[in-house]
Design an enzyme around this catalytic site. Sequence first.
Site: not given
Length: 543
Positions: A18, A22, A113-114, A126, A282, A363-365, A376, A496
């Site tokens: 995505t 990673r 990322s997270h 990336k 985020r 986004e919901e994330s 973002k 998910r």
Amino acid sequence: MAIQTVTTHPIPGQRPGTSGLRKKVHTFSQPHYLENFIQSVFYTLGDCAGKTLVLGGDGRYHNRAAIQTILKMAAAHGYAQVLVGRSGILSTPAVSCVIRKRQASGGIILSASHNPGGPDGDFGVKYNIAAGGPAPESVTEAIFHHSETITQYRISDAADIDIDTIGTVQLDGMQVEVIDPVADYAELMARLFDFEAIRALFAGGFTMRFDGMHAVSGPYAKAIIEGMLGAPAGTVINAVPLEDFGGHHPDPNPVNASELIALMAAADAPDFGAASDGDGDRNMILGRKFDVTPSDSLAILAANAAVAPGYRGGLKGIARSMPTSRAADRVAAALGIPCYETPTGWKFFGTLLDAGMATLCGEESYGTGSDHVREKDGVWAVLFWLNLLAASGKPVQQIVAEHWARFGRHYYSRHDYEAIDSEGARLLMADLRIKLPALAGTVLNAHTVDFADDFAYTDPVDGSTVQQQGVRIVMRDGSRIVYRLSGTGTEGATLRVYLELFEADPTQHHRPTQQALAGLIAAAESVASIALHTGRATPTVIT
Ligand code: G16
């Protein structure tokens, strides 16, 4: 100093997901692994001679070593200049900002990322294009294909250089400029938001905690919120980036940001709470004993965008990922602007932003952003909320309640089943797809199915298409169940399940979310046999 050509062989599994490639640090640190991938990036880009590259990461374990390797490979490929964040630090939105401002040909972001960091944690790479955003799938697929046939890579044998001192040094004929990671970004934020109003808010005694989660956004939040906006020292907590994020999971959601959640629930809670993730893209927004869902946050910022100087000219459109709740659609309709529904992945917003079709995206994330960069942006979202709080003089919870009263509430939750068996996950999705054609018209726990499909997307700008981006079951009452497999995990598969229920009646706006969604949760299990396929009776994480 000389350029070496090193013989290598393809290493399987270098297909970006995505958001970039990673993998575990152990995978990335094996011989030739990083070099193969970077060579595949440079090969795909073609002639790099004379160009400028931006390079930085979230400071996680392996960041510094990877930066030295990439610098030597960039020199071997003829780059004229690389702009590196001091100590290898640049948040994801800051990379996007610097690429655009300095008109670089692209950038490399080192982050998972997270995902947790440290020697046993995750690492990632990336590539971002000249517009500042993540490379589109056509580019990431080409990178992957080269990695499958690679036989050699080029690298300078120069010594490591000092990346901790601002200034310019030469590396095998290439100029390396070590830049302040915050300066360009902070200057952009000061143009977008009403810093004077926010300064007055803090001067009036308004209190806040920003949790940097020992990840990359700490230095940005310190410089901007405490430095430029005058919030008291201590407003930004866990502000120093650590290679293992202090052993925590730098994921700003109510489950992983438990320290901040506890602070916001205390009797002496500050007025406002916020957090960002590993690479600073985020955001999580909190009031006292209250969290704002990312989907609601996007809708609320869109409805109130005029408070911020950078958005006073109006919004051209809003874009959200398919699983994100449809709260933003209602705002777009009220504003008379289009709302685009894209697959999960920030890269899908790029063409809409470049074409001037969308201004805000979300986004919901826990991702929100705008056309100011092509990623973002966590700190941006927090500053937008601060601007809104300063302009309205109302607490977070009241702003949200008034929004629901005007537009209706989209109850929303995501249930994650992490690190499940990949084959079980594949079978669950395959079985679901077989069932889709027969679902329309059936009743699932009092919700009549309007249609059910596997989300496919045609980009309205460049006509590119993608299939199988998540199974959605859409009810006639506007409720939805969406199933997707994560594209960012590094262990097994992650399922998910996204649940959304629309409630127009304001007297019903204050129920506990999981209770309001109970019927849909049961329906999601009955359609997909989640327990059977995953061996899990309950989700790992509920947000
Ligand atoms: C990345 C992408 C986001 C996506 C998220 C979750 O975020 O940039 O667009 O929503 O992953 O993806 P998945 O559901 O496939 O795990 P980040 O913050 O991890 O870069």
